[in-house]
Write a protein that holds these residues in place. Structure first.
Motif, short mmCIF file in Angstrom:
data_model
loop_
_atom_site.label_atom_id
_atom_site.label_comp_id
_atom_site.label_asym_id
_atom_site.label_seq_id
_atom_site.Cartn_x
_atom_site.Cartn_y
_atom_site.Cartn_z
N GLY A 114 -2.07 5.21 2.54
CA GLY A 114 -1.00 5.70 1.08
C GLY A 114 -2.47 6.80 -0.07
O GLY A 114 -3.55 6.31 -0.12
N ILE B 105 2.31 -0.41 -3.81
CA ILE B 105 3.99 -0.35 -3.73
C ILE B 105 4.11 0.54 -3.73
O ILE B 105 3.79 1.86 -4.77
N LYS C 110 4.00 3.82 -11.14
CA LYS C 110 4.08 3.04 -10.79
C LYS C 110 4.87 2.09 -11.93
O LYS C 110 4.89 0.58 -11.82
P1 PGA Z 1 0.91 5.33 -2.57
O1 PGA Z 1 2.21 4.62 -1.44
O2 PGA Z 1 -0.66 4.48 -2.65
O3 PGA Z 1 1.14 6.73 -1.80
O4 PGA Z 1 1.33 5.35 -3.75
C1 PGA Z 1 1.86 3.06 -1.74
C2 PGA Z 1 3.08 2.68 -0.70
O5 PGA Z 1 4.18 3.23 -0.74
O6 PGA Z 1 3.50 1.24 -0.18
#
Ligand code: PGA
Length: 246
Positions: free
Chosen positions: A44, A134, A203
């Protein structure tokens, strides 16, 4: 800012680079004190800066298990998590290739793949430090909203919010694989130290829900409220709602 909230050790730094530096230091510290550490790793956008900062760390005795992989996907596909990990970390450190473990998106018998993955984690002695991001639905790994917390590594249909969020890496939403193999919530929970990371204002709501909301399999990260050793590392933008509510 460093504070303790219930079982969470909360670390907040102003920007993305500074929180990545803290997270990389924690991982490097784990490896320095225990050179044969077993790490659980995540893909991610969130951990990218962490992996950059880990280049130069001695991974020669480290074993890694990644959280998840799309299914089906070939490991050479540039959107596979296998490719992501090789490009962003494993090709850039001295890890023994035999110690790299990522669920196979090419597995035909995916039930057998899930069982074998679970057994291999257990045979390694279990995960010392698990890095997590997350997802928009509050998932950890690909433990998507569900009626119960999935215990072990399993095959899963991706939630529409996950497909939508991850479509940014694909030509179009319909090119995102609809399934994945992921460590279960139980697999993740068994890690001795959880390093949960969230960055960016998008987030902020879900971080607050994961930490302060009900413990609910619809938000799989909420199980971490029960884990005895969680470090929650955030930039200020991701932390803003949680800090207002504490
Ligand atoms: P991200 O994804 O780091 O690209 O925001 C996090 C995840 O889906 O667990």
């Amino acid at each position: 800012m460093d504070i303790n909230y219930k079982k969470f050790k909360v670390i907040v730094r102003e920007g993305y680079e500074s929180i990545c530096a803290v997270v990389a230091e924690i991982i490097a510290g784990q490896i320095a004190t225990q050179p044969d550490s077993v790490l659980g790793l995540a893909t991610g956008s969130t951990p990218l800066g962490v992996y950059k900062k880990l280049v130069g760390t001695d991974f020669s005795r480290v074993t890694c298990f990644n959280l998840d992989e799309y299914h089906p996907i070939e490991r050479t596909n540039h959107q596979s998590y296998h490719y992501f990990m090789m490009q962003n970390l494993f090709n850039r450190v001295n890890i023994n290739p035999d110690n790299i473990n990522i669920p196979s998106g090419e597995a035909v018998d995916f039930a057998a793949e899930c069982d074998a993955y679970e057994e291999k984690i257990a045979a390694s002695g279990g995960i010392d430090l698990q890095l997590l991001g997350i997802g928009p639905c509050g998932h950890v790994g690909f433990n998507e909203p569900a009626a119960i917390f999935p215990k072990q590594t399993h095959y899963v249909a991706l939630d529409s919010s996950t497909i939508e969020a991850n479509s940014r890496f694909f030509e179009s939403t319909d090119k995102v694989p609809k399934h994945a193999i992921t460590m279960g919530v139980g697999t993740i929970f068994s890690a001795r130290h959880i390093l949960l990371m969230a960055t960016g204002s998008h987030k902020a709501d879900i971080v607050e829900k994961v930490v302060l909301g009900d413990i609910d399999p619809q938000v799989s990260g909420s199980i971490l409220q029960l884990h005895p050793n969680v470090t929650l590392a955030m930039d200020a933008a991701a932390a803003v709602k949680l800090l207002q509510s504490l």
